[in-house]
Each structure stands twice: as C-alpha cells, then as structure tokens.
Design a protein around this motif. Structure first.
Motif, short mmCIF file in Angstrom:
data_model
loop_
_atom_site.label_atom_id
_atom_site.label_comp_id
_atom_site.label_asym_id
_atom_site.label_seq_id
_atom_site.Cartn_x
_atom_site.Cartn_y
_atom_site.Cartn_z
N GLU A 47 -4.63 15.98 -2.97
CA GLU A 47 -5.08 14.78 -2.26
C GLU A 47 -6.14 14.03 -3.05
O GLU A 47 -6.14 12.80 -3.11
CB GLU A 47 -5.61 15.17 -0.87
CG GLU A 47 -4.51 15.57 0.09
CD GLU A 47 -5.00 16.37 1.28
OE1 GLU A 47 -4.17 16.92 2.02
OE2 GLU A 47 -6.24 16.43 1.48
N PHE A 50 -4.20 12.47 -6.25
CA PHE A 50 -3.24 11.40 -5.98
C PHE A 50 -3.78 10.33 -5.05
O PHE A 50 -3.22 9.23 -4.99
CB PHE A 50 -1.96 11.99 -5.37
CG PHE A 50 -1.08 12.70 -6.36
CD1 PHE A 50 -0.11 12.02 -7.08
CD2 PHE A 50 -1.23 14.06 -6.58
CE1 PHE A 50 0.70 12.66 -7.99
CE2 PHE A 50 -0.42 14.72 -7.50
CZ PHE A 50 0.54 14.03 -8.21
N SER A 52 -3.52 10.55 -1.93
CA SER A 52 -2.58 10.52 -0.82
C SER A 52 -3.30 10.86 0.48
O SER A 52 -4.29 11.61 0.49
CB SER A 52 -1.44 11.52 -1.05
OG SER A 52 -0.68 11.16 -2.19
N ALA A 55 -1.35 15.94 1.42
CA ALA A 55 -0.45 16.66 0.52
C ALA A 55 -0.09 17.98 1.18
O ALA A 55 -0.95 18.66 1.76
CB ALA A 55 -1.11 16.91 -0.83
N ARG A 170 -2.02 3.91 -11.09
CA ARG A 170 -1.77 4.71 -9.89
C ARG A 170 -0.86 5.88 -10.24
O ARG A 170 0.14 5.72 -10.95
CB ARG A 170 -1.14 3.87 -8.78
CG ARG A 170 -2.02 2.73 -8.30
CD ARG A 170 -1.34 1.91 -7.23
NE ARG A 170 -1.08 2.69 -6.01
CZ ARG A 170 -0.42 2.22 -4.96
NH1 ARG A 170 0.09 0.98 -5.00
NH2 ARG A 170 -0.24 2.98 -3.89
N SER A 174 2.32 8.55 -5.56
CA SER A 174 1.35 8.03 -4.60
C SER A 174 1.65 6.59 -4.19
O SER A 174 0.89 6.01 -3.41
CB SER A 174 -0.06 8.09 -5.19
OG SER A 174 -0.23 7.13 -6.23
N HIS A 177 6.18 5.40 0.25
CA HIS A 177 5.75 5.99 1.52
C HIS A 177 5.58 7.50 1.38
O HIS A 177 4.67 8.09 1.98
CB HIS A 177 6.79 5.71 2.61
CG HIS A 177 6.97 4.25 2.90
ND1 HIS A 177 7.98 3.50 2.34
CD2 HIS A 177 6.27 3.41 3.70
CE1 HIS A 177 7.89 2.26 2.77
NE2 HIS A 177 6.87 2.17 3.60
N LEU A 178 6.44 8.11 0.56
CA LEU A 178 6.42 9.55 0.31
C LEU A 178 6.67 9.81 -1.17
O LEU A 178 7.38 9.04 -1.83
CB LEU A 178 7.49 10.26 1.15
CG LEU A 178 7.35 10.19 2.67
CD1 LEU A 178 8.67 10.53 3.35
CD2 LEU A 178 6.25 11.14 3.15
N LEU A 198 3.92 14.50 -0.95
CA LEU A 198 2.76 13.62 -0.87
C LEU A 198 3.03 12.57 0.20
O LEU A 198 4.01 11.83 0.11
CB LEU A 198 2.51 12.95 -2.22
CG LEU A 198 2.34 13.89 -3.41
CD1 LEU A 198 2.29 13.11 -4.72
CD2 LEU A 198 1.10 14.75 -3.25
N ASN A 200 1.90 9.29 1.88
CA ASN A 200 1.06 8.12 1.62
C ASN A 200 1.03 7.16 2.80
O ASN A 200 0.30 6.17 2.77
CB ASN A 200 1.57 7.41 0.36
CG ASN A 200 1.69 8.36 -0.82
OD1 ASN A 200 0.77 9.12 -1.11
ND2 ASN A 200 2.83 8.35 -1.49
N GLU A 202 0.12 7.29 6.65
CA GLU A 202 -0.53 8.18 7.61
C GLU A 202 0.30 8.40 8.88
O GLU A 202 0.14 9.42 9.55
CB GLU A 202 -1.90 7.61 7.99
CG GLU A 202 -2.90 7.64 6.84
CD GLU A 202 -4.27 7.16 7.26
OE1 GLU A 202 -4.40 6.67 8.40
OE2 GLU A 202 -5.21 7.28 6.45
#
Length: 382
Positions: A47, A50, A52, A55, A170, A174, A177-178, A198, A200, A202
């Motif tokens: 986390e 990335f 994210s 994770a 980036r 990340s 969406h995933l 991951l 990304n 929420e």
C-alpha cells in the motif's frame, strides 16, 4: 579433458535477505495460516509502495485476476477486451465468470495492447478492459483510462510482470480500478507462488475482503465490526499462508536492489547484441527494456519460426536454456472455444513465431550472460 560448462538455466529462485529467518519467525509465532504478522506487513508495504487504497496478498496472480473478475461483476453475455499475447490466466479469470474475452492486437514496439484498436472492439456487451504490461513495459494508460471512463468500463491492470515499473511516475498496477501482481518464482520479487490484488477504487474494498475469505465477513469480525462472521457472498480461499508472506516480506525489503540488478542485466544483453541486430540477423526490443520497464525479461526476434526453433536447439546444445513465449490465446483450442477476436491479429501472430527469451534471474553473472551472448552469436556466424 573437455571443457564442461554448467547449464545456464532460464530462471533461478533466489534468497536476498531474511527469508529463512522470517519463515522461522512465522513458525515461532504460532500460526501458519494467512493474515497474520507477515501478511499484514506485506499489505502495508504494498500500500505504501503503490499508493493503493488496499492491497491483499493472494496465493497467485491468477487468484488476484479471478477476484478482479468477480469484483467487476462480469457474467454470461459480457465481453472483456484484452490482448491475446498473454498468459492464460488473464482470459481464464473472466471465462470462469461466463464472460467472453475479446482479443485485440498488440503494438509492435511494446508488445502491449494496441490502444488504437480498443475503441472499435467495444460493443454494448463490453464491461472491462484488461491491459497486460508485457515485460514490465507500460501500456498507454492515459488513453486506455480515457476509453474506459468514456464507456463506463472497468480498467483492470494485469501487472504480473510489472513490479516497480511506472507510467508517468505512477506505479503500474495503481492506475486502473484494480491491479494484479505476481510473485511467482519467475518474477523479479518472488515467494515461490504468490500474488497481490491492488484495490485502487475504495468502493471495492469491503467486497474484496469478503471474496478473499471464502465469501465470509471474517475480516470484519477480526476488526470487531461484527460479533460473528458468516457466509455473505460468493468467494474462495484466495489468501496465502504466513510462510509465503514471510518469504515475500524479506524480498520486498530488497526490491530496489533486485530491480537495479535486473535492469543492468537487461542492458548488458541489449548492448551486446545490438551489433548483431544492426546486420539484420535478429530483431531487438524497440524500447530499451532497462529504461522503459523493470528488467523483468529480455527477448530477441528470430526471422521466422524455423529459425527460432533452430536457435533454441543450438542454445540448448551449449547448455543455455532459452525459451519462446506465449502461444497466442486466440489460436489455442480454448481461445477458439471461449473467446473471439476484436481485430486482425497480425502483429501477435508474427511476433509469437519469432520471439526468444534469454536466461535472466537475480544473481546472473556477467560471465553467464556473456556465454549466452556468445552462443547467440555463434548460431548466426558472428
């Protein structure tokens, strides 16, 4: 006596730090099931690395892709756009949900999904785009993200090969969406088997935890959010044991050093083979893999399938284990059964017949790499 050389394997698992110590600590801690000290340590590190929202370690990148497919909500009648030049797990994850992979051709320079062909492959049944960052080299993520947003599609990164690779600053994995990462023993950072999802977006965290824990709200129970846990959704056992997490935790402590060493090895191959490429006898990656990616692999192109096979046989005779890569999924028996193509597959078919991956692993020596280069040169009369 004859000069007997040891075999140079295609890959080799390795230890860089406290792997065995951490495994012993996991045993000492009294629980080898998942989601204990070392799993949580890996989650926090991923986390942080990335950025994210969450994770989650999985027992493989295949498991991460399967979780992503469930989270995307795809089902029978839906379509998912992806390259054909990828490992079977990319497609299988969505086929298991009843969806149809739609294969789109790749770019000649990066061997990644050709973003210019994606829009024309979209139908009213399309639900997701799954770019694969081949060799750790990033796809054109800005354009793919725009296409996904404009068409209200999920963007799911298959970043199995891409740990530590970036797109405009980036981390790959990340951006969508995933994102799905692999820690298989063939990857840069390893745990034998292993992967990570991951998250990304929420909105997907709560359900992802449930899916990973066999469809139960067990994670909420251990956080004191519910007084008992029970079956609330579909899911499976996607988490790895503490032994895998312990090994991985030690590897993640050295990820920058591992990446630097692999980039140097890739650069050695590229520099050493450039003179041969300039004669037209082989092709080399159009991008410099040590700069564009994370040093995950190095490949070259023979001129046709027959030459590729003869080159591999020659290398094997000199105790150098090189390999070709994917049989394109659109040409496989299952691909013809479960999927369809969304564009002509001209580049995919061409490069699949010609690509050769050279040995590459953490700790490969310059002497070993020079033997590989010399073996390639010997085949082409260099």
């Amino acid at each position: 006596m004859p000069d007997i050389k040891t075999e140079i394997p295609f890959g080799r698992p390795f230890i860089v730090g406290k792997e065995l110590y951490y495994i012993a600590k996991a045993v000492e801690n009294g629980s080898l099931a998942g989601d204990h000290r070392f799993t949580k340590q890996c989650h926090a590190e991923l986390e942080r690395r990335f950025g994210s929202a969450k994770a989650l370690l999985t027992h493989s990148c295949t498991a991460a892709l399967e979780m992503a497919a469930i989270l995307s909500g795809v089902g029978p009648g839906d379509e998912v756009i992806m390259p054909s030049f990828t490992f079977v797990s990319t497609a299988n994850a969505f086929v298991l949900r009843g969806a149809t992979p739609v294969f789109v051709d790749i770019r000649r320079d990066t061997l990644n999904l050709d973003e210019k062909l994606v829009a024309s492959a979209i139908t009213d049944r399309t639900r997701a785009i799954v770019p694969v960052h081949y060799a750790g080299v990033p796809c054109e993520m800005d354009e793919l993200a725009t296409i996904a947003e404009d068409n209200k599609l999920w963007l799911i990164e298959d970043a199995a090969q891409a740990l530590q690779s970036t797109w405009k600053g980036r981390m790959l994995g990340s951006i969508g969406h995933l994102g799905c990462i692999s820690f298989h023993e063939t990857k840069n950072v390893i745990s034998g088997e292993g992967g990570a999802l991951l998250i990304n977006d929420e909105r997907l965290i709560e359900r992802a935890e449930i899916i990973r824990e066999k469809g139960t709200n067990r994670s909420q129970f251990f956080r004191g959010m519910v007084d008992k846990y029970t079956w609330v959704d579909i899911g499976s056992s996607y988490l790895p044991s503490e032994l895998i997490a312990a090994f991985l935790a030690a590897q993640l402590e050295h990820v920058e050093t591992i990446t630097e060493q692999r980039r140097a090895a890739v650069d050695f191959y590229q520099t050493s083979l450039t003179p041969l490429a300039q004669t037209g006898k082989i092709g080399l990656p159009a991008v410099r893999l040590s700069e564009a990616g994370n040093g995950h692999m190095f490949y070259l192109f023979a001129r046709d399938l027959d030459e590729r096979m003869r080159l591999l046989e020659h290398l094997a005779s000199l105790e150098v284990h090189a390999v070709f890569h994917y049989v394109p999924l659109h040409s496989s028996p299952a691909g013809r059964r479960f999927a369809r193509t969304g564009s002509p597959m001209l580049v995919t078919d061409e490069i699949a017949d010609c690509l050769v991956r050279l040995p590459l692993y953490h700790g490969i020596t310059l002497e070993e790499q020079q033997r590989v280069v010399d073996a390639v040169l010997d085949f082409f009369g260099g």
